[in-house]
Design a protein around this motif. Structure first.
Motif, PDB file in Angstrom:
ATOM      1  N   HIS A   1       0.867  -1.176   0.000  1.00 29.28           N
ATOM      2  CA  HIS A   1       0.000   0.000   0.000  1.00 29.28           C
ATOM      3  C   HIS A   1       0.905   1.227   0.000  1.00 29.28           C
ATOM      4  O   HIS A   1       2.102   1.132   0.248  1.00 29.28           O
ATOM      5  CB  HIS A   1      -0.965   0.041   1.190  1.00 29.28           C
ATOM      6  CG  HIS A   1      -0.306   0.200   2.522  1.00 29.28           C
ATOM      7  ND1 HIS A   1       0.291  -0.852   3.183  1.00 29.28           N
ATOM      8  CD2 HIS A   1      -0.150   1.284   3.327  1.00 29.28           C
ATOM      9  CE1 HIS A   1       0.775  -0.427   4.329  1.00 29.28           C
ATOM     10  NE2 HIS A   1       0.537   0.866   4.450  1.00 29.28           N
ATOM     11  N   ASN A   2       0.328   2.365  -0.359  1.00 26.64           N
ATOM     12  CA  ASN A   2       1.008   3.667  -0.408  1.00 26.64           C
ATOM     13  C   ASN A   2       1.931   3.839  -1.614  1.00 26.64           C
ATOM     14  O   ASN A   2       2.618   4.866  -1.719  1.00 26.64           O
ATOM     15  CB  ASN A   2       1.811   3.944   0.876  1.00 26.64           C
ATOM     16  CG  ASN A   2       0.907   4.229   2.068  1.00 26.64           C
ATOM     17  OD1 ASN A   2      -0.239   4.608   1.890  1.00 26.64           O
ATOM     18  ND2 ASN A   2       1.428   4.057   3.260  1.00 26.64           N
ATOM     19  N   GLU A   3       1.966   2.888  -2.543  1.00 27.07           N
ATOM     20  CA  GLU A   3       2.766   3.083  -3.759  1.00 27.07           C
ATOM     21  C   GLU A   3       2.118   4.168  -4.623  1.00 27.07           C
ATOM     22  O   GLU A   3       0.891   4.181  -4.802  1.00 27.07           O
ATOM     23  CB  GLU A   3       2.857   1.781  -4.564  1.00 27.07           C
ATOM     24  CG  GLU A   3       3.657   0.678  -3.884  1.00 27.07           C
ATOM     25  CD  GLU A   3       2.840  -0.212  -2.982  1.00 27.07           C
ATOM     26  OE1 GLU A   3       3.355  -1.242  -2.509  1.00 27.07           O
ATOM     27  OE2 GLU A   3       1.656   0.137  -2.721  1.00 27.07           O
ATOM     28  N   PRO A   4       2.914   5.098  -5.178  1.00 20.48           N
ATOM     29  CA  PRO A   4       2.349   6.186  -5.985  1.00 20.48           C
ATOM     30  C   PRO A   4       1.669   5.680  -7.259  1.00 20.48           C
ATOM     31  O   PRO A   4       2.137   4.741  -7.912  1.00 20.48           O
ATOM     32  CB  PRO A   4       3.573   7.045  -6.328  1.00 20.48           C
ATOM     33  CG  PRO A   4       4.580   6.723  -5.281  1.00 20.48           C
ATOM     34  CD  PRO A   4       4.359   5.274  -4.952  1.00 20.48           C
ATOM     35  N   ILE A   5       0.571   6.335  -7.601  1.00 17.91           N
ATOM     36  CA  ILE A   5      -0.142   6.099  -8.856  1.00 17.91           C
ATOM     37  C   ILE A   5       0.260   7.215  -9.817  1.00 17.91           C
ATOM     38  O   ILE A   5       0.140   8.404  -9.484  1.00 17.91           O
ATOM     39  CB  ILE A   5      -1.665   6.124  -8.649  1.00 17.91           C
ATOM     40  CG1 ILE A   5      -2.103   5.073  -7.629  1.00 17.91           C
ATOM     41  CG2 ILE A   5      -2.399   5.932  -9.981  1.00 17.91           C
ATOM     42  CD1 ILE A   5      -3.549   5.242  -7.157  1.00 17.91           C
ATOM     43  N   LEU A   6       0.731   6.846 -11.002  1.00 19.82           N
ATOM     44  CA  LEU A   6       1.079   7.828 -12.026  1.00 19.82           C
ATOM     45  C   LEU A   6       0.079   7.724 -13.177  1.00 19.82           C
ATOM     46  O   LEU A   6      -0.159   6.632 -13.713  1.00 19.82           O
ATOM     47  CB  LEU A   6       2.498   7.617 -12.546  1.00 19.82           C
ATOM     48  CG  LEU A   6       3.617   7.861 -11.526  1.00 19.82           C
ATOM     49  CD1 LEU A   6       4.018   6.552 -10.853  1.00 19.82           C
ATOM     50  CD2 LEU A   6       4.818   8.527 -12.156  1.00 19.82           C
TER      51      LEU A   6
ATOM     52  N   ASP B   1       0.729   3.928 -14.376  1.00 22.13           N
ATOM     53  CA  ASP B   1       1.873   3.195 -13.846  1.00 22.13           C
ATOM     54  C   ASP B   1       1.808   3.261 -12.328  1.00 22.13           C
ATOM     55  O   ASP B   1       1.242   4.198 -11.745  1.00 22.13           O
ATOM     56  CB  ASP B   1       3.193   3.808 -14.310  1.00 22.13           C
ATOM     57  CG  ASP B   1       3.336   3.812 -15.818  1.00 22.13           C
ATOM     58  OD1 ASP B   1       3.716   2.778 -16.372  1.00 22.13           O
ATOM     59  OD2 ASP B   1       3.058   4.867 -16.437  1.00 22.13           O
ATOM     60  N   ILE B   2       2.432   2.290 -11.682  1.00 23.00           N
ATOM     61  CA  ILE B   2       2.601   2.283 -10.232  1.00 23.00           C
ATOM     62  C   ILE B   2       4.088   2.310  -9.935  1.00 23.00           C
ATOM     63  O   ILE B   2       4.865   1.562 -10.539  1.00 23.00           O
ATOM     64  CB  ILE B   2       1.953   1.042  -9.597  1.00 23.00           C
ATOM     65  CG1 ILE B   2       0.484   0.894 -10.027  1.00 23.00           C
ATOM     66  CG2 ILE B   2       2.072   1.114  -8.080  1.00 23.00           C
ATOM     67  CD1 ILE B   2      -0.427   2.015  -9.620  1.00 23.00           C
TER      68      ILE B   2
ATOM     69  N   VAL C   1       6.030   0.732 -13.002  1.00 22.53           N
ATOM     70  CA  VAL C   1       5.537  -0.522 -13.566  1.00 22.53           C
ATOM     71  C   VAL C   1       4.173  -0.241 -14.194  1.00 22.53           C
ATOM     72  O   VAL C   1       3.275   0.284 -13.528  1.00 22.53           O
ATOM     73  CB  VAL C   1       5.409  -1.612 -12.486  1.00 22.53           C
ATOM     74  CG1 VAL C   1       4.956  -2.927 -13.112  1.00 22.53           C
ATOM     75  CG2 VAL C   1       6.738  -1.794 -11.746  1.00 22.53           C
ATOM     76  N   ALA C   2       4.018  -0.584 -15.463  1.00 22.68           N
ATOM     77  CA  ALA C   2       2.758  -0.351 -16.163  1.00 22.68           C
ATOM     78  C   ALA C   2       1.635  -1.144 -15.515  1.00 22.68           C
ATOM     79  O   ALA C   2       1.834  -2.279 -15.071  1.00 22.68           O
ATOM     80  CB  ALA C   2       2.888  -0.725 -17.631  1.00 22.68           C
TER      81      ALA C   2
END
Length: 812
Positions: free
Chosen positions: A737-742, A785-786, A793-794
């Protein structure tokens, strides 16, 4: 001598930095008649000897928000009050000595960017440039935060106290609270013994900011505040010739932090096995505890190697002082569940200086508005279970929690101490079949099952852990055959009385006017349309309902119900321990159930979303046809006396058809594939129910209920963001959790939860994406991407569940 009033709007007990911050922020909001009572002198408990490290980045977005507020407040406080706070933004460096720690730091750096915190990953050479005295042996990476700082803890507290006084607050030293007067669930006044003798102050509210005395003060106030004082060590060197200002340095792999101050070096430690301390002498004031050099020596040996200059100068001060620690290393903030006008801000786990500004602000706003200003679930005191106030438990757990601050924060890491307190009726049977247990709210819960010959314990890491394949097999069983797992730890609240239907219609978004036997998925909403609880409600009879809650929020959910009960003729009873619950899930679940029960379990006799009593073996069970894993299945509620028989009957019948025992890691993997929300992660009090994609569970056609106006308003104005599901296209990386969303290359948010989707073949995450003025098609038209530890990562994005989007499988 301070003249104390006979009446106050609020009495704050405790004059450390936290109590001073609460007084300051309440006064800043315009509260009059604010009184702070300190037993000795301000800061004389823990604040005065704190290290004064002020960091922005914490483990969650909201804790980071509070820490950022603290450093911004301290930066301006001196100009406001004229009290020198010693606050300096010197920056901070955290170094990794292992690849595992590097992964943790890089994931933290990615998270920081999503939270709006400036952070920089730096190489060993760059660390050496910024901290030239450091031995770089074994250093593999680091992170640098330029706005982190340090300050004088005592003077920051005194500045807050002065700011409170300037706005009319009364701050009384040498005034010990000796008792309280109570009427029902309210404290009506506080007795004290001051410089001029004993006295009494009537009050509307009380705040427990008593620090390491908070547990005992909590008992005085009729509340549970679980914390334990522990010895905390640091040394200060003799002056070091030519030493100039340095960033704060943390070397968590060696349990150490370093601070330059006035040409000296401070070395502090968070040793793996700490020393609980107590009872606290009545005379304690600006005191320190006896030295224990043997206990500190292993830390010092590593430190002299890491910072060789320490070996060339003498030790000016060896300090041992007490600090308070909680069972989960998160502080206690908020309204106490047991009382209606008692609040807590205590147990700051050696991060009180960097937390106090934000915590005081948040609590003051909560007291002003009557509801949380934003999600504070991580620190809300209602997360604490009643048993966690047990002194023996606190003593044992606190030997570990201090050291966990600098331990590797591996995903799924379980605490090793204070275990085995709460066990389900199936515990022994599950243990006998290879269950590996985790702990939540004191409950021992089977998280996964070891295979024959496999070591039945966690082996932690950031990559695929030793239970990865076990969970994959468990998910496969539930998706293709049948699995069984224990859900006994989930909270069960019986709500009954002649007004039960009207009451639940008031607090729930869904319609509770349903026939007996119907199960309703619903939320408790606040006035903003945010989600205070995520529950199922089963109507048992005309006058009785069963509310099923997550294990961790049972007390909070019960408290929410009680605080909105008013004078309705309703009784609320916690019946969690009275029933064991086995979930039987999978396409062959009906086949297994029919092998042990003559009751009709077909769709016509028991459709999805209903509950009925059935025969099970030679006993009885209440079968709830619901699913948190997205498959055909039943949750079987069995009275505790018949639980062992129910397990034995189902387990024996399942042997011929490949029944697999499963753990709660399986449940998490399966639920995230189905995009089922996780309360506390994906949905919180600041997440609007419509933006969370749960509008189907809200029935605005029924009479007024809490949050109805906010739901109608959001429908009119449109969504500002949407909760989306993501699947990484590369099957190897893991999400937590908390990984950025691009979105189209720019950070727009972060994942609220993540787990590996074993059936879908990749890591799955849920997270909110801004969408103001956009259609669903426009949101989905972007590329996503994450950020996983600095690597983009796509990801495939979806607004519908990636698994069984039409929810056909639960109805077969």
């Amino acid at each position: 001598m301070t003249n104390l009033p006979d009446k106050a709007r609020v009495i704050i007990i405790g004059g450390g930095i936290v109590g001073c911050s609460v007084a300051y922020h309440l006064a800043k909001l315009g509260w009059k008649d604010v009184v702070l009572l300190e037993r000795k002198q301000l800061t004389s408990g823990t604040t005065w000897h704190a290290a004064g490290l002020i960091a922005q980045l914490r483990a969650t977005a909201n804790m980071t928000r509070l820490a950022k507020y603290s450093q911004e407040l301290y930066g301006d406080l001196e100009a406001e009050t004229g009290v020198a706070t010693g606050f300096k933004r010197v920056g901070s460096i955290t170094v990794a000595l292992t690849e595992e720690r590097r992964e943790e730091l890089y994931r933290s750096a990615a998270m920081a960017r999503a939270f709006g915190v400036d952070i920089e990953e730096i190489s060993p050479n760059e660390i050496g440039v910024r901290y030239p005295h450091l031995n770089l042996q074994d250093v593999v990476a680091g992170v640098y935060l330029d706005k982190d700082g340090q300050g004088d803890p005592g003077n920051i507290a005194l500045a807050l106290a002065k700011g409170a006084r300037q706005r009319g607050a009364v701050v009384a030293e040498h005034t010990r609270v000796t008792g309280v007067r109570r009427e029902g669930r309210r404290i009506t006044g506080v007795d004290y013994d001051g410089a001029s003798g004993p006295g009494h102050i009537a009050c509307d509210q009380v705040v427990n900011c008593a620090g390491m005395w908070g547990h005992d003060v909590g008992k005085m106030l009729g509340t549970n505040v679980p914390l334990q004082a522990c010895e905390h060590f640091y040394i200060v060197s003799e002056p070091v010739a030519g030493l100039t200002q340095l960033p704060v340095l943390r070397v968590p792999d060696e349990c150490a932090y370093y601070k330059e101050d006035a040409g000296k070096l401070m070395l502090g430690a968070f040793e793996p096995v700490s020393k609980p301390w107590g009872p606290i002498p009545e005379s304690f004031e600006f005191d320190q505890l006896p030295e224990d050099f043997d206990h500190f020596e292993p830390i010092l040996e590593m430190a002299v190697n890491r910072l060789p200059m320490l070996g060339t100068v003498g030790i000016h001060t060896f300090f041992n002082g007490p600090e308070s620690f909680t069972p989960d290393d998160a502080y206690h903030l908020g309204q106490a569940p047991e009382m209606d006008n008692v609040w807590a801000a205590a147990g700051f786990n050696s991060i009180g200086i960097q937390s106090a500004g934000g915590a005081g602000m948040a609590l003051a706003q909560w007291m002003q508005d009557g509801e949380k200003p934003f999600d504070l679930g991580d620190v809300d005191i209602s997360r604490m279970q009643p048993f966690q106030g047990n002194k023996q438990y606190l003593m044992e757990r606190s030997t570990e929690t201090l050291g966990l601050l600098y331990a590797d924060h591996f995903p799924y890491r379980q605490k090793a101490t204070g275990r085995g307190v709460r066990r389900s009726p199936f515990h022994a049977q599950l243990a006998g079949q290879g269950a590996v247990f985790g702990e939540l709210a004191g409950w021992e819960r089977a998280n996964w099952f070891a295979q024959a010959g496999q070591q039945a314990e966690y082996q932690y890491g950031w990559k695929r852990q030793n239970f990865f394949d076990n969970v994959a097999a468990e998910v496969n069983a539930v998706r293709t055959n049948v699995g069984m797992y224990d859900m006994s730890s989930f909270g069960k609240l019986r709500v009954e009385g002649r007004d039960a239907e009207a009451f639940l219609n008031h607090v729930c978004g869904a319609d509770m006017s349903v026939p007996a036997g119907r199960i309703v998925y619903t939320q408790f909403l606040n006035a903003r349309g945010g989600i205070e609880a995520d529950v199922t409600v089963t109507r048992l009879s005309e006058t009785a309902y069963l509310v099923v809650t997550p294990a961790a929020t049972r007390l909070a959910d019960e408290t929410w119900l009680r605080r909105h009960l008013g004078d309705r003729a309703v009784v609320i009873t916690d019946v969690t321990a009275g029933e064991g619950v086995l979930a039987v899930m999978g396409p062959n679940a009906r086949r297994l159930m029919q092998a042990v029960s003559p009751s009709d379990l077909g769709n016509d006799a028991q459709p999805f979303g209903t509950a009925r009593e059935i025969e099970l073996g030679m006993g009885l069970a209440r079968a709830h046809r619901v699913s948190y894993v997205g498959e055909l299945g039943w949750e079987l509620y069995v009275s505790a006396d018949m639980a062992a028989h129910a397990f034995e009957t189902l387990f024996a019948a399942g042997q011929s058809m490949g029944l697999k025992l499963c753990g709660l890691h399986m449940m998490d993997s399966a639920r995230i594939e189905k995009a089922f929300r996780h309360f506390g992660h994906d949905i919180t009090c600041e997440d609007h129910v419509l933006e969370a994609g749960l509008g189907f569970a809200v029935k605005t056609a029924k009479p007024a209920f809490i949050g109805r106006d906010a739901v109608l308003a959001k429908r009119d104005e449109g969504l500002n963001r949407r909760l989306m599901q993501f699947r990484l296209r590369d099957p190897e990386p893991l999400l937590y959790h908390n990984e950025p969303i691009l979105r189209d290359g720019a950070i727009v948010g972060y994942l609220s939860s993540g787990a590996y989707g074993h059936h879908l073949g990749g890591a799955i995450g849920l997270g909110y994406v801004p969408c103001r003025g956009e259609t669903a098609a426009e949101v989905l038209a972007s590329s996503y991407d994450i950020d996983v530890a600095g690597v983009r990562v796509a990801a495939e994005a979806s607004l519908k569940p990636l698994y069984d989007p039409k929810s056909e499988r639960v109805r077969i």
